[in-house]
Design a protein around this motif. Structure first.
Motif, PDB file in Angstrom:
ATOM      1  N   GLN A 194       0.813  -1.217   0.000  1.00 35.22           N
ATOM      2  CA  GLN A 194       0.000   0.000   0.000  1.00 35.22           C
ATOM      3  C   GLN A 194       0.846   1.267   0.000  1.00 35.22           C
ATOM      4  O   GLN A 194       0.328   2.348  -0.250  1.00 35.22           O
ATOM      5  N   CYS A 195       2.130   1.129   0.323  1.00 36.14           N
ATOM      6  CA  CYS A 195       3.004   2.289   0.428  1.00 36.14           C
ATOM      7  C   CYS A 195       4.432   1.859   0.135  1.00 36.14           C
ATOM      8  O   CYS A 195       4.895   0.833   0.644  1.00 36.14           O
ATOM      9  N   GLY A 196       5.131   2.638  -0.664  1.00 31.77           N
ATOM     10  CA  GLY A 196       6.542   2.373  -0.898  1.00 31.77           C
ATOM     11  C   GLY A 196       7.369   3.002   0.208  1.00 31.77           C
ATOM     12  O   GLY A 196       7.020   4.055   0.740  1.00 31.77           O
ATOM     13  N   ILE A 197       8.449   2.348   0.562  1.00 36.06           N
ATOM     14  CA  ILE A 197       9.370   2.882   1.570  1.00 36.06           C
ATOM     15  C   ILE A 197      10.782   2.765   1.013  1.00 36.06           C
ATOM     16  O   ILE A 197      11.204   1.673   0.614  1.00 36.06           O
ATOM     17  N   ILE A 198      11.483   3.881   0.981  1.00 36.69           N
ATOM     18  CA  ILE A 198      12.854   3.904   0.493  1.00 36.69           C
ATOM     19  C   ILE A 198      13.768   4.346   1.632  1.00 36.69           C
ATOM     20  O   ILE A 198      13.501   5.363   2.280  1.00 36.69           O
ATOM     21  N   LEU A 199      14.804   3.577   1.871  1.00 39.51           N
ATOM     22  CA  LEU A 199      15.844   3.954   2.832  1.00 39.51           C
ATOM     23  C   LEU A 199      17.057   4.389   2.022  1.00 39.51           C
ATOM     24  O   LEU A 199      17.579   3.605   1.230  1.00 39.51           O
ATOM     25  N   THR A 200      17.483   5.615   2.187  1.00 37.17           N
ATOM     26  CA  THR A 200      18.711   6.058   1.531  1.00 37.17           C
ATOM     27  C   THR A 200      19.748   6.301   2.606  1.00 37.17           C
ATOM     28  O   THR A 200      19.419   6.741   3.714  1.00 37.17           O
ATOM     29  N   ALA A 201      20.989   5.987   2.279  1.00 39.85           N
ATOM     30  CA  ALA A 201      22.051   6.111   3.277  1.00 39.85           C
ATOM     31  C   ALA A 201      23.403   5.949   2.613  1.00 39.85           C
ATOM     32  O   ALA A 201      23.492   5.591   1.432  1.00 39.85           O
ATOM     33  N   THR A 202      24.430   6.161   3.401  1.00 32.93           N
ATOM     34  CA  THR A 202      25.772   5.863   2.935  1.00 32.93           C
ATOM     35  C   THR A 202      25.970   4.356   3.020  1.00 32.93           C
ATOM     36  O   THR A 202      25.097   3.624   3.497  1.00 32.93           O
ATOM     37  N   SER A 203      27.120   3.910   2.605  1.00 34.35           N
ATOM     38  CA  SER A 203      27.426   2.479   2.684  1.00 34.35           C
ATOM     39  C   SER A 203      27.470   1.986   4.127  1.00 34.35           C
ATOM     40  O   SER A 203      27.482   0.778   4.376  1.00 34.35           O
TER      41      SER A 203
END
Length: 163
Positions: free
Chosen positions: A73-82
């Protein structure tokens, strides 16, 4: 944009705030219910947690709860460094609480994005009002693929009148 000093309540309050909802006087449980209910009413909602590697384990576990309640129902994106990848891999090796669930919910893979190339930097320049070829090449040369440096260079050029 996540911060290392956030506790669970702050995380939920910031998420609600970014969704345009009110947070005053509610419990963490009430905030979670409010987030889930609000997102379920939206068409194709997307949560982007930038700098997710700064979140403490206790806050990162909310990703599991959000995923479980909003799956499909919802997209979730985690962005981060390595650092996030290394942290999750270490958590898996040490069998730390929650890490297998987090890894499962991200599809058991990490997507590493390439640094912006000269075409990407040029596109950012043009989109922000810098169209002179010499100016764009200067930004490309000075940026070293770092978009924060691109941003500062473009702002400086616009402020100085060189476009």
């Amino acid at each position: 944009v996540c911060s290392e000093y956030w506790n669970r309540r702050t995380f939920m309050a910031k998420l609600l705030q970014n969704m345009g909802a009110t947070v005053a006087g509610t419990t963490v449980s009430d905030m979670m219910d409010n987030i889930v209910d609000t997102l379920k009413r939206k068409e194709s909602p997307l949560i982007v947690l930038d700098e997710a590697d700064k979140l403490s384990d206790q806050v990162l576990y909310f990703f599991i709860s959000l995923y479980n309640q909003l799956e499909d129902q919802c997209g979730i994106i985690l962005t981060a460094t390595s650092n996030l990848k290394a942290r999750i891999e270490k958590g898996l090796r040490l069998n730390r609480k929650g890490y297998a669930e987090i890894y499962s919910r991200i599809g058991r893979k990490f997507v590493e994005l390439p640094l912006p190339n000269s075409e990407d930097v040029a596109a950012v320049c043009v989109a922000n009002g810098v169209s002179d070829t010499k100016a764009i090449n200067k930004v490309i040369d000075e940026s070293d693929g770092d978009l924060r440096r691109v941003k500062r260079s473009v702002w400086a050029m616009l402020k100085g009148g060189a476009q």
